[in-house]
Design a protein around this motif. Structure first.
Motif, short mmCIF file in Angstrom:
data_model
loop_
_atom_site.label_atom_id
_atom_site.label_comp_id
_atom_site.label_asym_id
_atom_site.label_seq_id
_atom_site.Cartn_x
_atom_site.Cartn_y
_atom_site.Cartn_z
N TYR B 6 0.85 -1.19 0.00
CA TYR B 6 0.00 0.00 0.00
C TYR B 6 0.88 1.24 0.00
N GLN B 41 -5.33 8.39 -1.06
CA GLN B 41 -5.37 7.39 -2.11
C GLN B 41 -4.48 6.20 -1.79
N ARG B 43 -3.34 2.54 -2.65
CA ARG B 43 -3.30 1.88 -3.96
C ARG B 43 -2.78 0.46 -3.82
N THR B 44 -3.39 -0.45 -4.55
CA THR B 44 -2.90 -1.82 -4.61
C THR B 44 -2.59 -2.16 -6.06
N ASN B 46 -4.17 -3.99 -7.85
CA ASN B 46 -5.43 -4.17 -8.56
C ASN B 46 -6.21 -2.86 -8.73
N THR B 47 -5.68 -1.80 -8.17
CA THR B 47 -6.40 -0.53 -8.19
C THR B 47 -6.46 0.04 -9.61
N ALA B 338 -13.35 4.63 -4.00
CA ALA B 338 -12.12 4.03 -3.49
C ALA B 338 -12.41 2.70 -2.82
N ASP B 341 -12.06 0.12 -5.15
CA ASP B 341 -10.69 0.08 -5.71
C ASP B 341 -10.58 0.87 -7.01
N LEU B 343 -9.79 4.75 -8.13
CA LEU B 343 -9.39 6.08 -7.69
C LEU B 343 -9.82 7.10 -8.73
#
Lengths: 384, 378
Positions: B6, B41, B43-44, B46-47, B338, B341, B343
């Motif tokens: 993350y 934000q 983020r992964t 997969n985001t 979010a 997933d 943004l």
């Protein structure tokens, strides 16, 4: 399509602070020198780069670059964290820049108002003066002594008046001279209590081989004035081509303030990744720095044998007096494929800065210089 | 927690950057650059990132190879010395404009800032559209220049006549075409009109960051005609190189040189070498722009069809972003997306319920549609 710049009417006016500053003056690159002078190879000793390149760990760090490139480089926290851990500083006090010169621009943007008084030294890294003047600051530049050392009494006198900022390089660029611990303490102590003190340590990795080189952050932490220490990855870490430097600040507040004036996404992701890799290559950095310091002293001795006056230096460069105007000497060297940096600041136009390259590059520079010096007519008014 | 790394964005961390000390820094701290999105934000892998107006495709393969090839030479500011000249030659050929008008920079934010620094001041105002790219406002705070924000007209174009009327003596008029965040176009003839009627010593700054997504006519021809205009171009959008930092100004040398003294004299020459190498190859890749423009248009128009089908209001766009009316405060919408997933971008004070959406790949937009249906109960 136009082939030449057209002629225009009344020039556009810009801000007076900008109009007073000189236009930029870029030197020739390697290929341009080859093309202009018809030389097969070029020795580039004008930019104080590390001729041994970045540590091998940089290549590994960049192996996954492509997966990071499409998005803006906003996650600078891993690098800041690594830097902070290495220095024993809080991560929140580290600010990254597109090279340390960008941070040198950000500092006056945040802290200098028209009419503020700034003290620095001359000769100097040009933007210490230019960026402060661009924000309307009034810069007093204290000359180095005749023996090319910091003029401590004159600097103390200069900072003893109302002052917004003291900024200088230690070791000096272009001179190479270094301010030791006791002098640095005395200078800081003479500054007003609200003066911002900025020490540019671009060449620190070379200078700290000498035990007299001071731990500026320790000295600054022991007093109450706000301070910023600047570092770069462009010199000893061999990442000049990627653009990254950083500031260590005395408080979270200063770091936040610099963050506010920072361009969005100011450090590219390749530079961030490479800097992380470079920090893992300490052995390579140390070896290249030690070899460069040895070669610097060899080169100094050779220049002195040629009768040249060479300034003391703990950097990866030497600053010497030319028997002819520096631009003229540099041009003569260029014709034989050697790039050096002729100094152009008023009062120092007879000085040349030469970077320490690979041994074979230094040897070629010496050979070419020796031949050139035999051909130039030395003016009677200039001491050789 | 899922085994993803993350990352907090710099912008979200920057939201706390408000405790500045001096007066003008205080005014900067309240600028929108203190934040990027209306929600932090996370983020992964997969985001789906639809918040930055960047390309879902990344750099082209030729650019990647060129960047890799320069890596062994990174210790030099300029490994061969003539990279800047070569980049200018390639750009000249690509843009069809003489090389002496072109100068490379680290992205387009830097020259945009410098333009404001050079041509505005306490008695020389800055005129911009509202909404538009906010970096300009931040820069004007540094020169203490008065800022005049003029709403877009009913076609969501820059209202150039009202912009001139807002400050007939301004130092700088800024036009983003297509506009960020609306993606809408300003007619070329309106820009020509502004150039003809502006004060004699004023400059018009045209940001063409998104123009390759559209059919708009570039203003580079106006540079060649000798007008007081600077055009900005970037590699951060259609070329997929936002992480590398490279852009251009196209302007008369006597105007662009006013940008140079500010900062280190040589700093425009200090560019990330891998970005220069990748940028050159991107410009040489002739099918990059048309193929990516086609892909973006396809994904964007599919999304617009989806929105029309579900009666969701949006502003028709010619770019890789558009404004979506989310019928609620933007921050609440962004937070809800979010959770899915996805943004999304920020909102602008003039339209607090309209959120900027970047056009991603067809696959990403399909995920966006699903999330939007859930969040907005479509």
């Amino acid at each position: 399509m136009l082939s030449e710049p057209p002629s225009f009417g009344t020039p556009l006016a810009c801000r007076p602070e900008i109009a007073r500053l000189p236009p930029y003056n870029a030197g020739l690159g390697t290929d341009a020198v080859k093309a202009r002078y018809g030389v097969a190879s070029v020795v580039k000793l004008g930019s104080n780069e590390n001729p041994y390149g970045p540590p091998p760990s940089v290549r590994d760090a960049l192996s996954d670059l492509v997966s990071h490139v499409a998005l803006y480089p906003e996650a600078d926290r891993p690098l800041r964290s690594l830097i902070a851990g290495g220095l024993g500083e809080a991560e929140s006090r580290i600010v990254l820049g597109n090279g340390s010169e960008q941070i040198i621009r950000m500092i006056p943007e945040a802290y200098v108002s028209p009419g503020d008084r700034i003290v620095t030294v001359i000769p100097s890294f040009g933007l210490h003066i230019l960026d402060a003047e661009a924000m309307g600051g009034l810069v007093e530049a204290v000359p180095v002594t005749d023996s090319c050392e910091f003029d401590l009494p004159a600097m103390i006198e200069a900072v003893s008046k109302p002052l917004r900022m003291l900024i200088f390089s230690n070791p000096s660029n272009p001179v190479g001279c270094t301010m030791g611990e006791s002098d640095l303490r005395a200078l800081i102590a003479a500054c007003p209590p609200d003066c911002l003190i900025v020490v540019d340590e671009a060449y620190r990795e070379y200078a700290e081989l000498d035990p007299s080189y001071p731990q500026a952050r320790e000295i600054l932490r022991a007093q109450s004035r706000p301070w910023i220490v600047l570092r770069t990855f462009s010199k000893a870490y061999g990442l000049a081509g990627l653009r990254i430097g950083y500031a260590v600040t005395s408080s979270d507040e200063i770091a936040r303030t610099l963050g506010v004036v920072r361009d969005p996404f100011n450090t590219n992701i390749a530079a961030q990744l490479a800097a992380i890799g470079a920090l893992k290559g300490a052995d390579h950095v140390r070896r290249s720095v030690e070899r460069t310091a040895l070669d610097r002293e060899f080169l100094r001795a050779e220049l002195e044998t040629l009768g040249l006056e060479v300034a003391p230096s703990l950097g990866n460069f030497l600053f010497f007096r030319s028997p002819v105007p520096s631009g003229e000497l540099a041009e003569l060297l260029l014709r034989q494929g050697v790039i050096v940096k002729p100094w152009k600041e008023s009062g120092y136009t007879d000085r040349v800065r030469v970077s320490i390259g690979l041994p074979e590059e230094n040897a070629r520079f010496l050979a070419v210089l020796s031949n050139v010096l035999k051909t130039v007519a030395v003016p009677e008014t200039v001491e050789a | 927690m899922a085994p993803h790394s993350y990352l907090f964005t710099r912008r979200s961390l920057g939201r706390v950057a408000t405790a500045a000390t001096s007066l003008f820094v205080d005014s900067l701290a309240t600028s929108v650059w203190a934040k990027e999105s209306d929600v932090p934000q996370l983020r992964t892998q997969n985001t789906v990132v639809l918040s930055q107006n960047t390309s879902p495709l990344g750099p082209c393969s030729q650019a990647v190879r060129a960047s890799d090839a320069i890596t062994p030479h990174l210790q030099h500011y300029w490994p061969h010395g003539d990279e800047l000249s070569l980049l200018g030659q390639v750009a000249s050929k690509r843009f069809g404009i003489a090389q002496h008008f072109i100068k490379a920079w680290c992205g387009s934010s830097d020259p945009a800032f410098r333009t404001v620094a050079a041509f505005t001041g306490p008695t020389r105002g800055l005129v911009v559209a509202d909404p538009s790219w906010e970096l300009i406002f931040q820069s004007a705070a540094l020169t203490r220049a008065p800022v005049f924000k003029v709403p877009l007209n009913h076609q969501y174009a820059h209202d150039v006549r009202s912009m001139l009327a807002a400050d007939p003596h301004a130092g700088l008029y800024f036009i983003c075409n297509p506009n960020n965040p609306t993606g809408t176009l300003t007619p070329h003839e309106d820009i020509v009109w502004l150039l003809a009627h502006k004060p004699r010593d004023a400059v018009v700054l045209i940001d063409e960051a998104y123009i390759d997504f559209s059919d708009a006519e570039s203003c580079m021809s106006l540079v060649e005609q000798g007008h007081d205009i600077i055009v900005l171009r970037t590699f951060s959008k259609i070329y997929g190189m936002a992480g590398m930092r490279l852009g251009f100004t196209i302007g008369r040398p006597d105007i662009v040189e006013k940008l140079l003294p500010y900062g280190f004299p040589d700093s425009p020459l200090f560019l990330p070498m891998n970005a220069v190498a990748a940028g050159m190859e991107s410009l040489r890749t002739s099918d990059l722009v048309p193929s990516r423009k086609k892909a973006n248009t396809h994904a964007r128009e599919e999304t617009f069809a989806f929105l029309r089908e579900h009666d969701v209001a949006y502003i028709p766009s010619s770019s890789n972003c558009f404004l979506l009316d989310v019928r609620r405060p933007a921050a609440a919408f962004a937070a809800a997306m979010a959770q899915e997933d996805i943004l999304v971008g920020r909102s602008w004070p003039i339209w607090p319920t309209r959120v900027r959406i970047t056009v991603g790949s067809v696959h990403e937009m399909t995920r966006f549609h699903r999330a939007l249906s859930k969040v907005m109960n479509l």
